[in-house]
Design a protein around this motif. Structure first.
Motif, PDB file in Angstrom:
ATOM      1  N   VAL A 190     -30.175   2.469  -9.612  1.00  0.00           N
ATOM      2  CA  VAL A 190     -30.340   1.089  -9.167  1.00  0.00           C
ATOM      3  C   VAL A 190     -31.826   0.840  -8.957  1.00  0.00           C
ATOM      4  O   VAL A 190     -32.480   1.572  -8.228  1.00  0.00           O
ATOM      5  CB  VAL A 190     -29.489   0.810  -7.897  1.00  0.00           C
ATOM      6  N   ASN A 191     -32.350  -0.164  -9.656  1.00  0.00           N
ATOM      7  CA  ASN A 191     -33.800  -0.362  -9.708  1.00  0.00           C
ATOM      8  C   ASN A 191     -34.449   0.955 -10.107  1.00  0.00           C
ATOM      9  O   ASN A 191     -34.101   1.514 -11.133  1.00  0.00           O
ATOM     10  CB  ASN A 191     -34.327  -0.924  -8.393  1.00  0.00           C
ATOM     11  N   ASP A 192     -35.346   1.483  -9.279  1.00  0.00           N
ATOM     12  CA  ASP A 192     -36.026   2.730  -9.644  1.00  0.00           C
ATOM     13  C   ASP A 192     -35.457   3.922  -8.882  1.00  0.00           C
ATOM     14  O   ASP A 192     -36.130   4.940  -8.714  1.00  0.00           O
ATOM     15  CB  ASP A 192     -37.523   2.604  -9.340  1.00  0.00           C
ATOM     16  N   TYR A 193     -34.216   3.794  -8.432  1.00  0.00           N
ATOM     17  CA  TYR A 193     -33.617   4.837  -7.611  1.00  0.00           C
ATOM     18  C   TYR A 193     -32.416   5.470  -8.304  1.00  0.00           C
ATOM     19  O   TYR A 193     -31.684   4.808  -9.030  1.00  0.00           O
ATOM     20  CB  TYR A 193     -33.162   4.254  -6.263  1.00  0.00           C
ATOM     21  N   ASP A 194     -32.220   6.764  -8.006  1.00  0.00           N
ATOM     22  CA  ASP A 194     -30.994   7.457  -8.394  1.00  0.00           C
ATOM     23  C   ASP A 194     -30.024   7.458  -7.219  1.00  0.00           C
ATOM     24  O   ASP A 194     -30.423   7.673  -6.069  1.00  0.00           O
ATOM     25  CB  ASP A 194     -31.254   8.941  -8.716  1.00  0.00           C
ATOM     26  N   VAL A 195     -28.756   7.266  -7.545  1.00  0.00           N
ATOM     27  CA  VAL A 195     -27.686   7.606  -6.607  1.00  0.00           C
ATOM     28  C   VAL A 195     -27.135   8.934  -7.102  1.00  0.00           C
ATOM     29  O   VAL A 195     -26.621   9.023  -8.222  1.00  0.00           O
ATOM     30  CB  VAL A 195     -26.580   6.543  -6.594  1.00  0.00           C
ATOM     31  N   ARG A 196     -27.325   9.981  -6.316  1.00  0.00           N
ATOM     32  CA  ARG A 196     -26.945  11.330  -6.751  1.00  0.00           C
ATOM     33  C   ARG A 196     -25.789  11.860  -5.914  1.00  0.00           C
ATOM     34  O   ARG A 196     -25.628  11.476  -4.752  1.00  0.00           O
ATOM     35  CB  ARG A 196     -28.143  12.288  -6.632  1.00  0.00           C
ATOM     36  N   LEU A 197     -25.020  12.756  -6.522  1.00  0.00           N
ATOM     37  CA  LEU A 197     -23.928  13.435  -5.827  1.00  0.00           C
ATOM     38  C   LEU A 197     -24.191  14.923  -5.871  1.00  0.00           C
ATOM     39  O   LEU A 197     -24.502  15.477  -6.936  1.00  0.00           O
ATOM     40  CB  LEU A 197     -22.591  13.150  -6.516  1.00  0.00           C
ATOM     41  N   ALA A 198     -24.062  15.583  -4.731  1.00  0.00           N
ATOM     42  CA  ALA A 198     -24.285  17.028  -4.697  1.00  0.00           C
ATOM     43  C   ALA A 198     -23.191  17.708  -3.897  1.00  0.00           C
ATOM     44  O   ALA A 198     -22.689  17.169  -2.902  1.00  0.00           O
ATOM     45  CB  ALA A 198     -25.645  17.345  -4.073  1.00  0.00           C
ATOM     46  N   ASN A 218     -23.832  -2.201 -18.016  1.00  0.00           N
ATOM     47  CA  ASN A 218     -23.775  -0.967 -17.235  1.00  0.00           C
ATOM     48  C   ASN A 218     -22.369  -0.380 -17.243  1.00  0.00           C
ATOM     49  O   ASN A 218     -21.397  -1.104 -17.044  1.00  0.00           O
ATOM     50  CB  ASN A 218     -24.183  -1.224 -15.781  1.00  0.00           C
ATOM     51  N   PRO A 219     -22.261   0.925 -17.465  1.00  0.00           N
ATOM     52  CA  PRO A 219     -20.935   1.544 -17.438  1.00  0.00           C
ATOM     53  C   PRO A 219     -20.432   1.710 -16.002  1.00  0.00           C
ATOM     54  O   PRO A 219     -21.218   1.760 -15.064  1.00  0.00           O
ATOM     55  CB  PRO A 219     -21.180   2.914 -18.072  1.00  0.00           C
ATOM     56  N   ILE A 220     -19.131   1.774 -15.874  1.00  0.00           N
ATOM     57  CA  ILE A 220     -18.537   2.141 -14.589  1.00  0.00           C
ATOM     58  C   ILE A 220     -18.614   3.650 -14.461  1.00  0.00           C
ATOM     59  O   ILE A 220     -18.293   4.375 -15.405  1.00  0.00           O
ATOM     60  CB  ILE A 220     -17.059   1.689 -14.522  1.00  0.00           C
ATOM     61  N   THR A 221     -19.057   4.134 -13.309  1.00  0.00           N
ATOM     62  CA  THR A 221     -18.952   5.566 -13.022  1.00  0.00           C
ATOM     63  C   THR A 221     -18.034   5.729 -11.821  1.00  0.00           C
ATOM     64  O   THR A 221     -17.828   4.792 -11.060  1.00  0.00           O
ATOM     65  CB  THR A 221     -20.316   6.208 -12.748  1.00  0.00           C
ATOM     66  N   ASN A 222     -17.497   6.920 -11.676  1.00  0.00           N
ATOM     67  CA  ASN A 222     -16.498   7.150 -10.635  1.00  0.00           C
ATOM     68  C   ASN A 222     -16.848   8.413  -9.860  1.00  0.00           C
ATOM     69  O   ASN A 222     -17.053   9.480 -10.448  1.00  0.00           O
ATOM     70  CB  ASN A 222     -15.112   7.276 -11.281  1.00  0.00           C
ATOM     71  N   ILE A 223     -16.916   8.281  -8.564  1.00  0.00           N
ATOM     72  CA  ILE A 223     -17.321   9.397  -7.709  1.00  0.00           C
ATOM     73  C   ILE A 223     -16.401  10.605  -7.903  1.00  0.00           C
ATOM     74  O   ILE A 223     -16.851  11.741  -8.054  1.00  0.00           O
ATOM     75  CB  ILE A 223     -17.334   8.951  -6.229  1.00  0.00           C
ATOM     76  N   ASP A 224     -15.091  10.359  -7.909  1.00  0.00           N
ATOM     77  CA  ASP A 224     -14.149  11.474  -8.023  1.00  0.00           C
ATOM     78  C   ASP A 224     -14.258  12.171  -9.372  1.00  0.00           C
ATOM     79  O   ASP A 224     -14.188  13.399  -9.457  1.00  0.00           O
ATOM     80  CB  ASP A 224     -12.718  10.982  -7.803  1.00  0.00           C
ATOM     81  N   VAL A 258     -16.904  12.316 -11.327  1.00  0.00           N
ATOM     82  CA  VAL A 258     -18.152  13.092 -11.388  1.00  0.00           C
ATOM     83  C   VAL A 258     -18.020  14.365 -10.546  1.00  0.00           C
ATOM     84  O   VAL A 258     -18.393  15.455 -10.979  1.00  0.00           O
ATOM     85  CB  VAL A 258     -19.350  12.243 -10.928  1.00  0.00           C
ATOM     86  N   LEU A 259     -17.430  14.234  -9.365  1.00  0.00           N
ATOM     87  CA  LEU A 259     -17.283  15.420  -8.509  1.00  0.00           C
ATOM     88  C   LEU A 259     -16.386  16.474  -9.153  1.00  0.00           C
ATOM     89  O   LEU A 259     -16.595  17.678  -8.962  1.00  0.00           O
ATOM     90  CB  LEU A 259     -16.733  15.023  -7.132  1.00  0.00           C
ATOM     91  N   ALA A 260     -15.404  16.024  -9.920  1.00  0.00           N
ATOM     92  CA  ALA A 260     -14.488  16.965 -10.574  1.00  0.00           C
ATOM     93  C   ALA A 260     -15.141  17.634 -11.785  1.00  0.00           C
ATOM     94  O   ALA A 260     -14.604  18.616 -12.307  1.00  0.00           O
ATOM     95  CB  ALA A 260     -13.216  16.238 -11.004  1.00  0.00           C
ATOM     96  N   SER A 261     -16.288  17.125 -12.220  1.00  0.00           N
ATOM     97  CA  SER A 261     -16.902  17.597 -13.465  1.00  0.00           C
ATOM     98  C   SER A 261     -17.842  18.780 -13.269  1.00  0.00           C
ATOM     99  O   SER A 261     -18.366  19.324 -14.242  1.00  0.00           O
ATOM    100  CB  SER A 261     -17.665  16.449 -14.132  1.00  0.00           C
ATOM    101  N   PHE A 262     -18.090  19.171 -12.018  1.00  0.00           N
ATOM    102  CA  PHE A 262     -19.008  20.295 -11.810  1.00  0.00           C
ATOM    103  C   PHE A 262     -18.660  21.027 -10.520  1.00  0.00           C
ATOM    104  O   PHE A 262     -18.029  20.461  -9.628  1.00  0.00           O
ATOM    105  CB  PHE A 262     -20.464  19.823 -11.795  1.00  0.00           C
ATOM    106  N   GLN A 263     -19.077  22.283 -10.468  1.00  0.00           N
ATOM    107  CA  GLN A 263     -18.838  23.099  -9.277  1.00  0.00           C
ATOM    108  C   GLN A 263     -20.132  23.621  -8.654  1.00  0.00           C
ATOM    109  O   GLN A 263     -20.122  24.122  -7.524  1.00  0.00           O
ATOM    110  CB  GLN A 263     -17.949  24.296  -9.618  1.00  0.00           C
ATOM    111  N   GLU A 264     -21.244  23.513  -9.393  1.00  0.00           N
ATOM    112  CA  GLU A 264     -22.493  24.104  -8.924  1.00  0.00           C
ATOM    113  C   GLU A 264     -22.911  23.517  -7.582  1.00  0.00           C
ATOM    114  O   GLU A 264     -22.836  22.304  -7.369  1.00  0.00           O
ATOM    115  CB  GLU A 264     -23.626  23.878  -9.939  1.00  0.00           C
TER     116      GLU A 264
END
Ligand code: NI
Length: 129
Positions: free
Chosen positions: A27-35, A3-9, A11-17
């Motif tokens: 994780v398992n059958d779930y998404d951890v999403r950022l909005a 599994n790759p490391i992802t970083n909250i900051d 990802v947040l810096a990668s979009f403005q929408e």
């Protein structure tokens, strides 16, 4: 361990929408999403799943409708709240907020809403990062 490391900051810096959740990881059958959210979403429900909100920054109000009764929960930074499955809800943030969401992979952000999707909202099962 692949599994790759992802970083909250990062990802947040990668979009403005606004109202366009990004899939941070799964994780398992779930998404951890950022909005990033601002303004008002649309009333909807998720008939088959609860939806977890964690406010990372800012303030988020979630309007809830149950048996004709409308209430609002007011969430501040680091507040955690679960909208139960089947409960109509409409998130809103006057000043803008950053939110982490946990919900089953494939869950549509607008749930059972069947009206026209406003231009400021992305009706999505989550955008890959
Ligand atoms: Ni929802």
């Amino acid at each position: 361990m692949t599994n790759p490391i992802t970083n909250i900051d990062t990802v947040l810096a990668s979009f403005q929408e606004r109202w366009s959740p990004r899939i941070l990881t799964q994780v398992n059958d779930y998404d951890v999403r950022l909005a990033k959210v601002e303004g008002s979403f649309v009333w909807h429900a998720h008939p088959d799943t609860d939806e977890l909100f964690i406010v990372l920054e800012g303030r988020l109000d979630i309007h809830l409708r149950e048996s004709g009764e409308e209430t609002t929960v007011h969430l501040a930074q680091h507040d955690v709240f679960v909208v139960p499955r089947g409960i109509e809800h409409c998130p809103e943030s006057a000043g803008g907020a950053t939110v982490m969401l946990l919900e089953p992979t494939g869950t549509l952000s607008t749930g059972d809403y069947d009206g026209a999707i406003p231009a400021h909202i992305d009706s999505t099962t989550g955008v890959e990062v």
